[in-house]
Scaffold this motif. Structure first.
Motif, PDB file in Angstrom:
ATOM      1  N   ILE A  70      21.651  25.055 -67.080  1.00 49.10           N
ATOM      2  CA  ILE A  70      22.732  26.043 -67.161  1.00 49.10           C
ATOM      3  C   ILE A  70      22.704  26.946 -65.929  1.00 49.10           C
ATOM      4  O   ILE A  70      23.749  27.241 -65.334  1.00 49.10           O
ATOM      5  CB  ILE A  70      22.615  26.870 -68.454  1.00 49.10           C
ATOM      6  N   GLU A  73      24.373  25.328 -62.995  1.00 48.65           N
ATOM      7  CA  GLU A  73      25.821  25.160 -63.069  1.00 48.65           C
ATOM      8  C   GLU A  73      26.581  26.482 -63.056  1.00 48.65           C
ATOM      9  O   GLU A  73      27.773  26.516 -62.760  1.00 48.65           O
ATOM     10  CB  GLU A  73      26.191  24.388 -64.350  1.00 48.65           C
ATOM     11  N   ALA A  74      25.900  27.586 -63.399  1.00 49.24           N
ATOM     12  CA  ALA A  74      26.566  28.878 -63.558  1.00 49.24           C
ATOM     13  C   ALA A  74      26.684  29.607 -62.225  1.00 49.24           C
ATOM     14  O   ALA A  74      25.802  29.517 -61.376  1.00 49.24           O
ATOM     15  CB  ALA A  74      25.816  29.744 -64.558  1.00 49.24           C
ATOM     16  N   ASN A  89      31.395  28.806 -64.616  1.00 49.36           N
ATOM     17  CA  ASN A  89      30.753  27.730 -63.870  1.00 49.36           C
ATOM     18  C   ASN A  89      31.462  27.493 -62.541  1.00 49.36           C
ATOM     19  O   ASN A  89      32.394  28.207 -62.170  1.00 49.36           O
ATOM     20  CB  ASN A  89      30.665  26.447 -64.700  1.00 49.36           C
ATOM     21  N   ARG A  90      31.022  26.480 -61.823  1.00 53.08           N
ATOM     22  CA  ARG A  90      31.544  26.240 -60.478  1.00 53.08           C
ATOM     23  C   ARG A  90      33.016  25.826 -60.480  1.00 53.08           C
ATOM     24  O   ARG A  90      33.682  25.891 -59.448  1.00 53.08           O
ATOM     25  CB  ARG A  90      30.698  25.166 -59.789  1.00 53.08           C
ATOM     26  N   ALA A  98      27.898  27.043 -69.663  1.00 46.92           N
ATOM     27  CA  ALA A  98      28.457  26.392 -68.466  1.00 46.92           C
ATOM     28  C   ALA A  98      28.913  24.972 -68.743  1.00 46.92           C
ATOM     29  O   ALA A  98      29.077  24.168 -67.827  1.00 46.92           O
ATOM     30  CB  ALA A  98      27.447  26.399 -67.313  1.00 46.92           C
ATOM     31  N   LEU A 112      26.340  17.213 -67.937  1.00 44.33           N
ATOM     32  CA  LEU A 112      27.085  18.209 -67.177  1.00 44.33           C
ATOM     33  C   LEU A 112      28.555  17.832 -67.192  1.00 44.33           C
ATOM     34  O   LEU A 112      28.911  16.665 -67.374  1.00 44.33           O
ATOM     35  CB  LEU A 112      26.578  18.263 -65.725  1.00 44.33           C
TER      36      LEU A 112
END
Length: 450
Positions: A70, A73-74, A89-90, A98, A112
């Motif tokens: 997490i 990804e955050a 997230n991205r 995320a 993911l």
């Protein structure tokens, strides 16, 4: 009932367990053309669960520690309660964890989200066009919670060939009332409709909606899937821009995020400042701590251009006289005055003042000096609250100390009581340019533990 608006939605059976490298479009095409199924037709919209795309695209990663996945990804923690984190997230999506999912994947691994869900949707649409010769829309879905609402629902995180937003602004309702704020999230509505037949644990990752061909973008070849011209802009259009998001801040992180947003602004636009927003910031300012249960803050709001010019002209004259008395050359004086012009560039000024009402008087000068220091600290806390609250209102600010060097002039021009001490001036407005990246500071460098 013939002729009434209607649509059909069904889950597509026959999708096998997906593995890395699988072609999702071919899997869907094979399942859709099985005996007894209606197949796919122009104008259909497919809802595809993001999990099968993550598996096909190799987004299954070893992660004994889900929290570390997490973290990776955050980009921003919005809220936290116990182990639950709501993060951005991205992809710009604000969601629990995320989007990192430990279900429907082998132990010791997590899923993911797809790297680019819009691109994933475009590949499926193109694959189905090439395989079956049909023009369909594709919506990639994932499950979200929602602020202020209990329960979960599917929403669109990727899309291709679908008008994700239906902008009704400029039209009128059945009574002739103008629609000024109505933009329908069509892709999210489609995602939720598909979820009603897919379910969360039924092993049915794809649903088909038929009868809503008006939401599908005409297929003119590969170019139609590129998002060119705005007709097929993908689900990224559903992510609200940070500057327009009234609910960007979370719970325990709200103050920290607002503090981060607070930046010194030196170039302002000419946009007028909402006096109500400034007054709300004052309301936040006066919640600051203060000694002896006092209220040592006063905020003078200079809302008219005339009042701002009169004050700044008088301050400039006083400053120039001081600089001449200090022996500065006219060239140096002019340069310093230009550097201090940030207040003139702002469409709104606030002069915070310190008052000592309720302060204690002691028989010795040392204790009296400490008493004043307590009140000065309280004034600074109030101004900091004020600046942070302005940032929460999406207003830029610059706290400039100049009024402290000519307090008598400020009191005279603004007609303030003799016991009001101006504690600088705050320029307020909308930033004309984005501030530079903040210099990173290691908090540990400012901490001493005893």
């Amino acid at each position: 009932m013939t002729g009434l608006p209607a649509y059909r939605v069904w889950a597509l059976p026959g999708i096998p367990e997906v593995r890395t490298g699988d072609d999702i479009a071919k899997l869907i095409a094979s399942a859709a053309t099985a005996d007894g199924l209606p197949g796919l037709a122009d104008g259909d919209v497919l809802m595809v669960t993001s999990k099968i795309l993550s598996k096909a695209e190799g987004r299954v990663v070893q992660a004994d520690d889900r929290e570390a996945a997490i973290d990776a990804e955050a980009v921003r923690v919005v809220a936290r309660r116990g182990p639950l984190r709501i993060v951005e997230n991205r992809l710009g999506l604000v969601m629990a964890a995320a989007g990192v999912d430990a279900s429907n994947t082998p132990a010791g691994t997590v899923l993911l989200l797809p790297e680019d869900p819009d691109a994933s949707a475009r590949r499926i649409r193109t694959g189905l066009r090439d395989t079956l010769g049909v023009n369909v829309g594709v919506v990639v879905t994932d499950t979200f919670g929602r602020p202020w609402r209990s329960g979960l629902t599917d929403v669109a995180i990727g899309a291709a060939g679908v008008r994700v937003l239906d902008d009704l602004r400029g039209g009128t309702d059945a009574h002739g009332n103008p629609l000024s704020a109505t933009v329908v999230a069509t892709a999210d509505e489609l995602a939720a409709a598909g979820d009603l037949v897919k379910g969360k644990a039924a092993g049915l990752p794809v649903a088909v909606v038929r009868g809503l061909s008006h939401v599908v973008v005409p297929d003119v070849g590969a170019g139609a899937d590129d998002g060119v011209g705005g007709a097929d802009e993908g689900a990224r259009a559903l992510v609200r821009d940070a500057a327009d998001d009234m609910f960007r801040l979370g719970t325990s992180e709200a103050v920290r995020e607002a503090v981060t947003l607070r930046r010194t602004v030196r170039e302002f636009t000419d946009d007028p400042v909402d006096g109500g927003a400034v007054r709300r910031a004052v309301a936040a300012a006066v919640t600051a701590p203060a000694p002896h249960h006092t209220t040592p803050w006063r905020f003078v709001l200079l809302e008219s251009a005339e009042s701002r010019v009169r004050l700044l002209d008088a301050m400039r004259d006083a400053w120039i006289a001081d600089l001449r008395g200090d022996g500065f050359t006219e060239e140096n004086i002019a340069r310093r005055v230009r550097r201090g012009d940030v207040l003139r560039k702002a469409p709104y000024l606030v002069v915070p003042c310190l008052v000592m009402d309720g302060s204690h008087t002691y028989p010795d000068a040392r204790r009296n000096a400490s008493e004043r220091e307590m009140f000065v600290v309280a004034a600074g806390a109030g101004v900091q609250n004020f600046l942070v609250a302005l940032a929460g209102e999406r207003l830029g600010s610059a706290w400039v100390s100049s009024t402290m060097f000519c307090r008598d002039v400020v009191r005279e021009v603004l007609g303030l009581p003799a016991d009001w001490d101006p504690m600088g001036a705050v320029a307020v407005g909308r930033a004309a340019v984005a501030p530079p990246a903040r210099v990173a500071r290691d908090a540990a460098a400012f901490v001493e533990v005893r």
